[in-house]
Design a protein around this motif. Structure first.
Motif, PDB file in Angstrom:
ATOM      1  N   ALA A 103       0.829  -1.207   0.000  1.00  0.00           N
ATOM      2  CA  ALA A 103       0.000   0.000   0.000  1.00  0.00           C
ATOM      3  C   ALA A 103       0.862   1.256   0.000  1.00  0.00           C
ATOM      4  N   ASP A 104       1.919   1.254   0.779  1.00  0.00           N
ATOM      5  CA  ASP A 104       2.794   2.426   0.849  1.00  0.00           C
ATOM      6  C   ASP A 104       3.498   2.672  -0.485  1.00  0.00           C
ATOM      7  N   ALA A 145       0.952   4.259  -2.771  1.00  0.00           N
ATOM      8  CA  ALA A 145       0.535   5.600  -2.352  1.00  0.00           C
ATOM      9  C   ALA A 145       1.644   6.628  -2.506  1.00  0.00           C
ATOM     10  N   THR A 146       2.891   6.226  -2.235  1.00  0.00           N
ATOM     11  CA  THR A 146       3.985   7.202  -2.217  1.00  0.00           C
ATOM     12  C   THR A 146       5.053   6.958  -3.260  1.00  0.00           C
ATOM     13  N   PRO A 156      -2.694   8.065 -10.553  1.00  0.00           N
ATOM     14  CA  PRO A 156      -2.678   8.232  -9.088  1.00  0.00           C
ATOM     15  C   PRO A 156      -3.979   7.899  -8.389  1.00  0.00           C
ATOM     16  N   PRO A 157      -5.170   8.293  -8.908  1.00  0.00           N
ATOM     17  CA  PRO A 157      -6.399   7.935  -8.172  1.00  0.00           C
ATOM     18  C   PRO A 157      -6.565   6.422  -8.001  1.00  0.00           C
ATOM     19  N   ARG A 200      -4.146   4.166  -7.995  1.00  0.00           N
ATOM     20  CA  ARG A 200      -3.121   3.694  -7.061  1.00  0.00           C
ATOM     21  C   ARG A 200      -3.562   3.928  -5.614  1.00  0.00           C
ATOM     22  N   HIS A 201      -4.150   5.099  -5.339  1.00  0.00           N
ATOM     23  CA  HIS A 201      -4.567   5.401  -3.969  1.00  0.00           C
ATOM     24  C   HIS A 201      -5.758   4.541  -3.548  1.00  0.00           C
ATOM     25  N   ARG A 202      -6.661   4.231  -4.478  1.00  0.00           N
ATOM     26  CA  ARG A 202      -7.792   3.380  -4.109  1.00  0.00           C
ATOM     27  C   ARG A 202      -7.324   1.961  -3.772  1.00  0.00           C
ATOM     28  N   ALA A 216      -4.321   1.187  -2.768  1.00  0.00           N
ATOM     29  CA  ALA A 216      -3.539   1.297  -1.534  1.00  0.00           C
ATOM     30  C   ALA A 216      -4.455   1.333  -0.315  1.00  0.00           C
ATOM     31  N   GLY A 217      -5.566   2.079  -0.401  1.00  0.00           N
ATOM     32  CA  GLY A 217      -6.497   2.125   0.722  1.00  0.00           C
ATOM     33  C   GLY A 217      -7.104   0.766   1.023  1.00  0.00           C
ATOM     34  N   GLU A 253      -4.512  -1.383   2.776  1.00  0.00           N
ATOM     35  CA  GLU A 253      -4.302  -0.972   4.170  1.00  0.00           C
ATOM     36  C   GLU A 253      -5.446  -1.465   5.051  1.00  0.00           C
TER      37      GLU A 253
END
Length: 680
Positions: free
Chosen positions: A195-196, A199-200, A268-269, A271-273, A275-276, A279
């Motif tokens: 996830a990290d 996200a990053t 990016p959107p 990837r963040h979904r 990643a969430g 997590e």
């Protein structure tokens, strides 16, 4: 494209060192449990005034493992083996105790025999502790002039291993973590790392992701096997966690593919979904459960992904949907009829190459020679205070010259740090210690700090062992608090002298190069990739891909060790450059080959044949002559309507051609990778 590992800028030394000391799952709990065992073992030794209380506390570092089951099994095995070994040494001592020459000869013969058994048999995982006890028993035998004293000394040798092993059993049964809990914690950590990364995309996160892939899932599977043996969890839960382990490996592989692909593969959107979601899954595992029925939240206006990104996303959705659902047995396709299983040879006590590989004998001889040299030196000098040099030889001996040189710095640094801390404790703290509780507090805190370091990666773990060894020898000097600076000085001098002797012997006599492991490891990875392409089922393909990444991790570690080898055995620069390029080409091939599951059987067999040919060495000769390069993929370049498939196959073809060219052997190199001359 993601930055290649070889192109990443190295971190500053201080930052790199702090990263090695950073917290990790279970690290504090392990260090606290180890410190408690050291303190309790010291309490028992001080109460009953057994000799060498420092070694009694130090043995705890060898019997402690992350989970309670392995720790208890290890402790019981050590108790049984030490009983047998001490009994055998006791019988020998009654025969040779009155004859100094035969006593020394018996020391050498016993040392060689026990070291050979420790390295050439299934006792290898506990070879360190066996060698330590043998060293102490031989040291007692060398100094005993009366049979009764020798008998009592050997019984004390049993106690200094038996006390920490018994304490370890008690502590681990009471407060040791269950194997299932460790497996859940490890899976949560890996999902959080993935996830990290998404996200990053931080360099450190990508590095940790690579470390997780290189470690493989073997330890997690072992914990789940122990949990099943303990009968502490339902069979359905163990099966679900086993599938979660396989799914986690698949998720790590897919995240690694995203990082190695073009920047726009996943926006990016998305990837963040993802990643969430990962997590949240990690949180469920940390709480002691496992997630089920997982689905990625979808947006109303989902942007179109490039073909490679869409393929990775489809695989990710599949892995999440069946994260903890054991799959049904996958039947092989008609093109791949099942082959009858070959009978596996029955495993014995000794390793398959125990009596054919001369390195087992050479290791036992070199370690014995180093130990006996130290014994002769401090005997002739009449300096018994540095007898720790003999014990050190058994603790620090390693198999290859590169590992010996690499670990030498950690050992000496750890010894100096532990000695400095021990001497400072003697000067500023021990004068105010008036009870056993004060001494136990000092031992606990020192073991806690040393255990934290020892629980780290192999790059720093050896320093933790050496810090504890030097500190305990300085501070724990007998029954009750000790203040003798001469004792501390002599013991530290003995540790340093033993380290230097081992370094000299292992780099000058029958030095073993790590280079001999490089080509077999490359061949093993190539065969694993070949098996991955031909794998009948989805889950099997990802399982083999995870094994290939673990093999690559070992390969990279061995290649990193090459720079520590003496110039007399170090491979030539051209040889090392070729293997470095081959390793990078294989790393670039793993992702595209994993995504090429839709290849028809004919094309899959062509790729597998080429990989097998490279593994066997036939590809080298063809690459050198220029014959056949690219020919197995000629059919790809015709009548391919899917542009992305055509591009991926061209990518695979190009990397295979480069791999063939990288593996061309120079005429001046031998089969073991050694150069005819040392590099300048």
């Amino acid at each position: 494209m993601a930055t290649r590992a070889s192109e990443q800028r190295p971190a500053a030394p201080l930052a790199s060192f702090l990263e090695l000391l950073a917290p990790s799952p279970g690290r504090l709990e392990f260090a606290l449990r180890l410190a408690l065992i050291c303190a309790l073992a010291t309490l028992v030794a001080e109460t009953y005034q057994t000799p060498e209380a420092a070694l009694t506390a130090y043995v705890a570092f060898f019997v402690m493992k992350p989970d309670r089951a392995t720790s208890v099994i290890m402790s019981l095995a050590i108790l049984i083996l030490i009983t047998l070994i001490i009994s055998f040494v006791l019988v020998v001592s009654t025969v040779v105790i009155d004859y100094p020459l035969w006593r020394v000869a018996a020391m050498a013969v016993l040392s060689f025999g026990l070291l050979f058994v420790a390295t050439a048999s299934k006792l290898r995982p506990i070879g360190g502790i066996l060698a330590l006890v043998v060293a102490y028993a031989l040291d007692l035998l060398s100094n005993a002039q009366i049979g009764e004293l020798a008998t009592r000394g050997l019984l004390y040798a049993w106690l200094f291993a038996g006390i920490p092993a018994s304490v370890s059993i008690a502590v681990n049964l009471l407060v040791g973590p269950a194997p299932r809990r460790l497996a859940e914690r490890a899976l949560a950590h890996r999902l959080a790392v993935a996830a990290d990364v998404l996200a990053t995309s931080a360099a450190r996160s990508r590095e940790v992701l690579g470390e997780c892939l290189a470690e493989g899932s073997g330890e997690i599977q072992k914990w789940l096997k122990l949990a099943a043996a303990e009968k502490s969890s339902a069979a359905a839960d163990i099966a679900a966690l086993r599938q979660a382990t396989a799914s986690t490996t698949q998720i790590l592989l897919l995240v690694d593919l995203v990082e190695r692909s073009a920047a726009g593969t996943w926006p990016p959107p998305l990837r963040h979904r993802v990643a969430g979601t990962l997590e949240e899954m990690a949180s469920v595992l940390r709480a002691g459960g496992y997630p089920v029925e997982i689905a990625l939240p979808l947006e109303d206006t989902e942007p179109a992904l490039p073909p490679e990104g869409a393929a990775i996303l489809a695989e990710m959705k599949e892995a999440l949907a069946h994260f903890a659902e054991p799959p049904l047995p996958e039947a092989p396709p008609p093109e791949h009829p099942p082959t009858p299983a070959q009978p596996q040879p029955a495993g014995g006590f000794f390793l398959p190459d125990a009596f054919t590989n001369p390195e087992h004998v050479q290791y036992a001889l070199k370690t014995t020679a180093a130990a006996m040299f130290c014994y002769v030196v401090y005997t002739l000098l009449e300096w018994p205070g540095i007898h720790t040099s003999l014990i050190t030889c058994y603790i620090v001996s390693l198999g290859t010259a590169a590992e010996t040189v690499e670990k030498l710095t950690l050992r000496i640094l750890g010894c100096l740090v532990g000695a400095a801390a021990g001497l400072a404790t003697l000067v500023f703290v021990m004068p105010s210690v008036t009870s056993i509780s004060g001494l136990l507090t000092i031992v606990f805190l020192a073991a806690l700090a040393s255990g934290w370091i020892a629980a780290g990666t192999p790059r720093i773990a050896y320093a933790g062992f050496q810090i504890a060894f030097a500190f305990f020898l300085c501070v724990i000097q007998g029954a009750g608090p000790g203040f003798d600076m001469v004792v501390a000085r002599d013991r530290v001098v003995g540790i340093l002298f033993g380290n230097l002797v081992v370094y000299a012997v292992f780099t000058a006599i029958w030095p073993v190069s790590v280079a001999r492991r490089i080509d077999p490891a490359i061949a093993s990875v190539l065969r694993q990739l070949s098996a991955m392409i031909l794998a009948a089922g989805h889950s099997k393909r990802y399982a083999i891909a995870g094994e290939a990444h673990a093999t690559m991790g070992t390969l990279r570690q061995d290649m990193g060790l090459l720079r520590y080898e003496p110039g007399s055995i170090r491979p030539a620069r051209d040889w090392l450059a070729a293997r470095t390029q081959a390793t990078q080409e294989i790393a670039d091939l793993q992702g595209p080959l994993l995504l090429s599951a839709s290849l028809d059987p004919v094309q899959a067999h062509r790729i597998a044949h080429r990989l097998d040919r490279l593994a066997d060495g036939d590809g080298d000769r063809q690459a050198a002559s220029g014959v056949g390069i690219g020919s197995p993929f000629a059919a790809w370049r015709q009548d391919l309507p899917d542009i992305s498939t055509r591009a991926m196959r061209r990518h695979i073809d190009a990397h295979l051609v480069s791999l063939e060219q990288a593996l061309v052997h120079e005429s001046s190199e031998g089969q073991d990778g050694r150069a005819d001359h040392a590099p300048a």
